[in-house]
Design an enzyme around this catalytic site. Structure first.
Site, short mmCIF file in Angstrom:
data_model
loop_
_atom_site.label_atom_id
_atom_site.label_comp_id
_atom_site.label_asym_id
_atom_site.label_seq_id
_atom_site.Cartn_x
_atom_site.Cartn_y
_atom_site.Cartn_z
N VAL A 84 88.84 7.34 51.64
CA VAL A 84 87.82 7.53 52.68
C VAL A 84 86.62 6.65 52.32
CG1 VAL A 84 86.29 9.21 53.78
CG2 VAL A 84 88.59 9.90 53.08
N GLY A 121 93.70 11.10 45.47
CA GLY A 121 93.23 10.00 46.30
C GLY A 121 93.79 8.66 45.84
N MET A 146 86.56 16.82 40.15
CA MET A 146 85.50 17.05 39.15
C MET A 146 84.21 17.48 39.86
SD MET A 146 86.17 14.39 36.09
CE MET A 146 85.37 12.97 36.79
N LEU A 154 81.44 17.12 45.44
CA LEU A 154 82.43 16.84 46.50
C LEU A 154 81.82 16.05 47.65
CD1 LEU A 154 84.18 20.33 46.56
CD2 LEU A 154 84.76 18.30 45.21
N HIS A 155 82.64 15.17 48.21
CA HIS A 155 82.25 14.37 49.36
C HIS A 155 83.40 14.37 50.35
CE1 HIS A 155 84.77 11.39 47.48
NE2 HIS A 155 83.99 11.33 46.41
N HIS A 197 87.02 14.02 49.08
CA HIS A 197 87.66 15.25 48.58
C HIS A 197 88.10 16.14 49.75
CE1 HIS A 197 84.78 14.27 45.16
NE2 HIS A 197 85.94 14.30 44.54
P1 AMP Z 1 87.07 13.06 41.31
O1 AMP Z 1 86.34 14.32 41.62
O2 AMP Z 1 86.27 11.82 41.44
O3 AMP Z 1 87.85 13.16 40.02
O4 AMP Z 1 88.19 12.93 42.44
C1 AMP Z 1 89.05 13.98 42.73
C2 AMP Z 1 90.11 13.48 43.67
O5 AMP Z 1 89.51 12.98 44.86
C3 AMP Z 1 90.93 12.34 43.07
O6 AMP Z 1 92.30 12.51 43.44
C4 AMP Z 1 90.32 11.14 43.73
O7 AMP Z 1 91.22 10.04 43.82
C5 AMP Z 1 90.00 11.68 45.10
N1 AMP Z 1 88.99 10.85 45.73
C6 AMP Z 1 87.81 10.43 45.21
N2 AMP Z 1 87.17 9.62 46.06
C7 AMP Z 1 87.96 9.52 47.17
C8 AMP Z 1 87.86 8.82 48.41
N3 AMP Z 1 86.82 8.05 48.69
N4 AMP Z 1 88.86 8.95 49.30
C9 AMP Z 1 89.94 9.71 49.02
N5 AMP Z 1 90.10 10.40 47.87
C10 AMP Z 1 89.12 10.30 46.96
#
Ligand code: AMP
Length: 283
Positions: free
Chosen positions: A181, A152, A34, A37-38, A41
């Site tokens: 992470v 993740g 979404m 990004l960090h 991601h």
């Molecule tokens: P989001 O943008 O929050 O919907 O996350 C997108 C993808 O990144 C999802 O598969 C999350 O589980 C993964 N994700 C988010 N935070 C982390 C993290 N700290 N470590 C690994 N994967 C992550």
């Protein structure tokens, strides 16, 4: 200088951009996000590159997984920064549809995942959430038709739901979970960490400390319910509003009473101030 990824915003443009990869029978990996990004991601992107020659990152803040009182309106939107972060990561394609492209007028279909999606964890506090997630992820999977999709472990219940959905719908791809992470103090990276005040940010790593201590106690042979009670009390005392701290079967997410019934996953969700944080850890 690394080349900016190609950005596509419509389904026909996506198909056109993917077709040279397909013609050459290159493997494609999809990383759904979404945005905002960090490093979490980017870890997914790196794992994607290990599996496939071509990597597609989707950036779509999916309105149908937010309830009206949730943070859809304020969710961080930083598309240009995201593209800058993806450029050195050598992503081939960014799939960034608008809500109108994803859900055109007359859109009328919604998946209703069961099983892990009704485990009484996130679903209990966000009843609309997994229907929205399963529907949008099924769309992303059919739009991109990847060989691999990376998710993740941070969103552990989501990982289980999406894995089961792909299997149940016979989608020809492999869903791969990537370890969480964390910041040096243990806090799981999350786009929502941007909401934390300085005080909340310094309190937030407690959730991971409780998960680690609880996992150690369970491994040590302590009774699961007693361990969880201690953890719940610690989280309350630290000023969080706890939604749940649970021990579940790592695959089905069914409740688990004893270590021998494992593998066990500990899962936690709690609010600090206005921000809701989730985390989890294997035992
Ligand atoms: P989001 O943008 O929050 O919907 O996350 C997108 C993808 O990144 C999802 O598969 C999350 O589980 C993964 N994700 C988010 N935070 C982390 C993290 N700290 N470590 C690994 N994967 C992550």
């Amino acid at each position: 200088m690394a080349k900016r990824p190609t950005i596509v915003r419509t389904v026909p443009a996506l198909r056109r951009a993917l077709s040279p990869f397909r013609r050459k029978a290159e493997r494609i990996a999809l990383v759904p996000t979404m945005g905002a990004l960090h490093r979490g991601h980017l870890a997914l992107v790196r794992q994607a590159q290990r599996r496939a020659g071509r990597v597609v990152v989707s950036i779509f803040i999916n309105p149908t997984q937010f309830a009206p009182h949730e943070d859809f309106g304020s969710y961080p939107r930083r598309f240009e920064t995201d593209i800058k972060a993806l450029t050195p990561a050598k992503v081939d394609l960014v799939w960034a549809p608008s809500a109108a492209v994803m859900y055109p007028d007359g859109f009328a279909t919604r998946l209703a995942p069961q099983g892990a999606a009704m485990a009484g964890l996130e679903d209990k506090f966000r009843p609309h959430f997994f229907g929205g997630v399963a529907t949008v992820v099924a769309k992303l999977f059919t739009q991109v038709a990847p060989d691999f999709a990376l998710f993740g472990e941070k969103d552990y219940q989501q990982l289980r739901v999406v894995t089961q959905m792909a299997r149940d719908l016979d989608l020809p791809l492999k869903v791969i979970g990537v370890p969480t992470v964390r910041e040096p103090d243990g806090l799981a990276l999350s786009s929502r960490n941007l909401y934390l005040s300085a005080g909340e940010r310094s309190a937030a790593p407690l959730l991971y400390r409780v998960l680690k201590a609880s996992a150690a106690r369970i491994k040590n042979g302590d009774k699961i319910e007693a361990v969880l009670d201690i953890g719940r009390r610690e989280i309350d005392l630290a000023g969080f509003a706890l939604d749940y701290l649970e021990a579940r079967h790592a695959l089905t997410l069914a409740p688990i009473a004893a270590r021998k019934d494992g593998p066990i996953r500990l899962l936690v969700a709690a609010k600090i101030g206005k921000t809701r944080l989730i985390d989890n850890l294997g035992v």
